[in-house]
Structure formats: C-alpha cells, structure tokens
Design an enzyme around this catalytic site. Structure first.
Site, PDB file in Angstrom:
ATOM      1  N   SER A  53       8.427  59.670   1.642  1.00  0.00           N
ATOM      2  CA  SER A  53       9.336  58.714   2.281  1.00  0.00           C
ATOM      3  C   SER A  53       8.715  57.358   2.591  1.00  0.00           C
ATOM      4  CB  SER A  53       9.917  59.307   3.563  1.00  0.00           C
ATOM      5  OG  SER A  53       8.937  59.359   4.577  1.00  0.00           O
ATOM      6  N   LYS A  99       7.180  56.840   9.807  1.00  0.00           N
ATOM      7  CA  LYS A  99       8.230  55.875   9.460  1.00  0.00           C
ATOM      8  C   LYS A  99       7.812  54.488   9.916  1.00  0.00           C
ATOM      9  CE  LYS A  99      11.005  59.137   8.039  1.00  0.00           C
ATOM     10  NZ  LYS A  99      10.978  59.424   6.633  1.00  0.00           N
TER      11      LYS A  99
END
Length: 178
Positions: A53, A99
């Site tokens: 990700s 993230k």
C-alpha cells in the site's frame, strides 16, 4: 632544650587537573550513552511493512524505524508517514499499518475527477506517488476533531481512510524515520 630533629614533610603527589577533567568527562559520556540507549530502546522500534500500500515509497517487506516518542512532544503533520493501529473497521489481519497523513482535524478533503487530492480547496503536491496515480472514491468531507485522514501511496492497492474513515490521532503509534 634539645634541638628537634628536622623531619621533612612527605608531600602527596599533586593530581593533575587534566586527569580529573578527563575522568569527569568520561563519567558524563557514560551517563549520556546510557540515557541515549534507554531513549533509543524505548523510543525507536523497527517494523516490517506488511503490504504494497505504500509503494513506491516503501516496499512490502521493507523494515522501517519508527520514532514512537515523536508525537508526545510534537503534533502529527500532513505528509508524515506513520505507523498506526489498524482501525476496527479496517479489513486487515495485521495489527499495525503504515500510511501517509494527508489531512488533519478540521481540514476538508476530496478527490476530484482529475484524480487529484484537494485539501481545503488546494491540490496536494504529491511527488511521492508513481506517475499517473489517480485517487478515487473520495467525496468531499471534513476531518473530525482529534482525527487524521491517511492514504497509502499506492492508491489502487491501499485500504486507508477512504475505506475506514479518518482515524483517531491516538491510534498513531509513531513517525517513520528511516
């Protein structure tokens, strides 16, 4: 009166001032090294990047060093790459995720048809994204107080705030340093 015998006084050898300074400096350095080791041990931790990700910034299987004390003395900032507890709504089987923070409490965030991300009406400059990356599924919304909005750099392969919503600042474990 008898004359007293002259007894020379035995003088102790003078300690050199430089020697005392060196010993004191060594003691200070030992204490500082011990404190530094304690802070490093308690404040920094190595984590494994569990998914794709964050590509191209971080690859799956990379090890990153995280400063776990960063947000005890400083605020989370937009652009920070962070490790956070996986939100309860997140479809993930790992306990921690990595993230990028793209919006803070009170910010308005959206993705427009061009695929660009806009915060408070201004397009984000995102040089860390792969060329031609488009952000989808992000209607205009306001980030609630005490929360941050996070996105993965690999937008098509990231389960992030577009899926599970903004996350509590308290869920942020630390800032990725290396």
């Amino acid at each position: 009166m008898e004359p007293t015998a002259f007894v020379p006084r035995v003088q102790k050898p003078k300690q050199r001032k430089g020697f005392r300074v060196a010993v004191g400096l060594c003691a200070v350095l030992v204490v500082l090294a011990a404190l530094g080791a304690a802070v490093f041990t308690l404040g920094f931790k190595r984590y494994l990047v569990p998914s794709v990700s964050m590509e191209p910034t971080l690859q799956q299987g990379d090890h990153v060093w995280v400063n776990q004390l960063a947000y005890r003395f400083d605020d989370v900032e937009a652009g920070d790459v962070v490790i956070l507890d996986t939100p309860g709504d997140a479809p993930s089987d790992v306990g921690l995720i990595v993230k990028r923070v793209v919006a803070l409490a009170g910010d308005r965030i959206e993705a427009r048809p061009s695929g660009g991300v806009y915060v408070n009406g201004r397009r984000l400059d995102e040089p860390y994204l792969a060329p031609d990356t488009r952000t989808r599924s992000l209607p205009l919304q306001r980030v609630p107080d005490g929360q941050v909005f996070v996105l993965g750099d690999n937008r098509d392969q990231s389960q992030d705030s577009r899926v599970f919503g903004p996350v509590d600042e308290d869920a942020v474990v630390g800032r990725v340093m290396l």
